[in-house]
Design an enzyme around this catalytic site. Structure first.
Site, PDB file in Angstrom:
ATOM      1  N   ARG A  30       0.845  -1.212   0.000  1.00 56.38           N
ATOM      2  CA  ARG A  30       0.000   0.000   0.000  1.00 56.38           C
ATOM      3  C   ARG A  30       0.875   1.254   0.000  1.00 56.38           C
ATOM      4  NH1 ARG A  30      -5.267  -0.014   0.558  1.00 56.38           N
ATOM      5  NH2 ARG A  30      -6.445  -1.814   1.301  1.00 56.38           N
ATOM      6  N   ARG A  31       1.940   1.236   0.801  1.00 55.36           N
ATOM      7  CA  ARG A  31       2.844   2.395   0.851  1.00 55.36           C
ATOM      8  C   ARG A  31       3.585   2.543  -0.472  1.00 55.36           C
ATOM      9  NH1 ARG A  31       5.262   1.090   6.595  1.00 55.36           N
ATOM     10  NH2 ARG A  31       3.378   1.433   7.810  1.00 55.36           N
ATOM     11  N   ARG A  51      -4.651  -9.429  -3.439  1.00 49.04           N
ATOM     12  CA  ARG A  51      -5.477 -10.621  -3.641  1.00 49.04           C
ATOM     13  C   ARG A  51      -4.823 -11.859  -3.040  1.00 49.04           C
ATOM     14  NH1 ARG A  51     -10.314 -10.728  -3.571  1.00 49.04           N
ATOM     15  NH2 ARG A  51     -10.059 -12.901  -4.109  1.00 49.04           N
ATOM     16  N   GLU A  58      -9.075 -16.027   3.267  1.00 51.79           N
ATOM     17  CA  GLU A  58     -10.342 -16.712   2.992  1.00 51.79           C
ATOM     18  C   GLU A  58     -10.243 -18.197   3.330  1.00 51.79           C
ATOM     19  OE1 GLU A  58     -11.832 -15.292  -0.859  1.00 51.79           O
ATOM     20  OE2 GLU A  58     -11.994 -17.414  -1.352  1.00 51.79           O
ATOM     21  N   TYR A  93       2.593 -19.813  -2.682  1.00 50.67           N
ATOM     22  CA  TYR A  93       1.483 -19.171  -3.394  1.00 50.67           C
ATOM     23  C   TYR A  93       1.619 -17.661  -3.325  1.00 50.67           C
ATOM     24  CZ  TYR A  93      -3.378 -17.712  -4.298  1.00 50.67           C
ATOM     25  OH  TYR A  93      -4.511 -17.094  -4.787  1.00 50.67           O
ATOM     26  N   GLN A  95       4.285 -15.792  -2.627  1.00 53.87           N
ATOM     27  CA  GLN A  95       5.454 -15.301  -3.368  1.00 53.87           C
ATOM     28  C   GLN A  95       5.212 -15.384  -4.864  1.00 53.87           C
ATOM     29  OE1 GLN A  95       7.591 -13.808  -1.692  1.00 53.87           O
ATOM     30  NE2 GLN A  95       7.281 -14.626   0.366  1.00 53.87           N
ATOM     31  N   ARG A 104       0.997 -18.115  -9.205  1.00 56.37           N
ATOM     32  CA  ARG A 104       0.224 -18.622  -8.065  1.00 56.37           C
ATOM     33  C   ARG A 104      -0.292 -20.034  -8.327  1.00 56.37           C
ATOM     34  NH1 ARG A 104      -3.792 -17.110 -11.195  1.00 56.37           N
ATOM     35  NH2 ARG A 104      -5.841 -18.009 -10.836  1.00 56.37           N
TER      36      ARG A 104
END
Ligand SMILES: N[C@@H](CCC(=O)N[C@@H](CS)C(=O)NCC(=O)O)C(=O)O
Ligand SMILES: N[C@@H](CCC(=O)N[C@@H](CS)C(=O)NCC(=O)O)C(=O)O
Ligand SMILES: N[C@@H](CCC(=O)N[C@@H](CS)C(=O)NCC(=O)O)C(=O)O
Lengths: 146, 146, 146
Positions: A30-31, A51, A58, A93, A95, A104
């Site tokens: 985010r940064r 994601r 999840e 996954y 990485q 992925r």
């Protein structure tokens, strides 16, 4: 009593640490890509990290649920080893997804296989439990009917 | 010991299977509507499947938590039956949402009702537990004070 | 047996009630800002409520996992108090995020600290468990070897 769940608890805490690591990666992304909450859309590099963490989050409660059922009703050691494999696959996954959407896929299939094994062990353990229960009732009833 | 949680474990594994089914439906919808990760936006048909699975995933840990507390502190059989009703409602929710946003509403209300029942049973079971504990302490203290 | 988990179960149910409250706020915000499912994008006011609930949901299974491991392997009362602090921090997080993105930060840091404490207690409890186990094996083996 605690001996029968200590390994499951240890794998669970390791899973929590992994989730904490994933969440920190999202905060760094985010940064880096300047995507401030509440936004979730941004460059593909950011969205893949976002994601990857969302997908792992999840599946986390699903994983913990079958880890414990398999460990309690089938066998703790086997479930704990599957748990470690799952957490390793999820690390791969994360990485892989960070680098490319395609990256992925391999770890995703592997983690899904391990999850199916844990589901299978859970069902096997529960089946044996219910069958031995009913055969116990059976053995109790026959003599009493004679 | 295991007898007191076997039904809860069985319902939990059934819930995991349901979540696996929902995840597979999202994967199929991603292929059908050509929405590749990390994208989550697409035609409404895709987004409804995507959100249906996301919503069910969000509630899964909440459901498992109250299923177990109600089953251990109130009564296992009653909690397990509520659990089956909840999983059935969630299946209907997923199918309804897939067809139209409106189709999710009926099953959503029903699943929420079942969840409130499980919350109520949990609270009732815990209340009885704490009250009988304090009345036990009470009974122990009065004679010792006399 | 139940005495050793009753407080953990009570805090868990309180956490479920909090999650139910957050979900209701999203439903009200959907009505107020006219963002009908499956949409998740809308005015920032809506998106902050939506993300606040999503973020709390994401952390809920992580929180419940370490609450229970810390409570069973370290000490129930301490874990339950940390659990209450965490739920309070999450309530502040939700209210703060609803008002402004910046308002979420203070409670976020606080909730993260409490989570790290629970992780630390879990690891300490498990360490003591495994060490006392091995020292027990040790004590059993030395006499038998003499
Ligand atoms: N899913 C989270 C993972 C990391 C996290 O927990 N971030 C904190 C600090 S930036 C947060 O408050 N995120 C806001 C949000 O999830 O909307 C995210 O997207 O940010
Ligand atoms: N929420 C998932 C549910 C299905 C799933 O687990 N998909 C796998 C294989 S396509 C995945 O890696 N999804 C990427 C993602 O969730 O961003 C999704 O949106 O795809
Ligand atoms: N994450 C949910 C939280 C509240 C909720 O459970 N809403 C119900 C009734 S509006 C629902 O079916 N939401 C649809 C969805 O999550 O896509 C939301 O965004 O709406």
């Amino acid at each position: 009593m605690l001996d029968q769940i200590a390994l499951l608890a240890a794998v669970t805490v390791l899973g929590v640490l992994e989730q904490a690591y994933f969440a920190l990666q999202v905060i760094y992304a985010r940064r880096k890509y300047k995507v401030s909450p509440p936004d979730t859309a941004g460059p593909p590099e950011f969205e893949r990290v976002f994601r990857a963490q969302a997908n792992c989050s999840e599946y986390f409660p699903i994983f913990v649920s079958v880890l414990w059922v398999a460990g309690i009703f089938f066998q703790q050691g086997v479930a704990a080893v599957c748990g470690l494999l799952y957490l390793y696959a999820r690390y791969q996954y994360f990485q892989g997804y960070t680098l490319s959407a395609h990256g992925r896929l391999g770890p995703m299939y592997f983690s899904a296989k391990v999850l199916w094994i844990l589901i299978g062990l859970s069902m096997a353990g529960l089946l044996v439990h219910f069958l031995s229960l009913s055969s116990f009732v059976w053995r109790m009833e026959i003599p009493s009917k004679l």
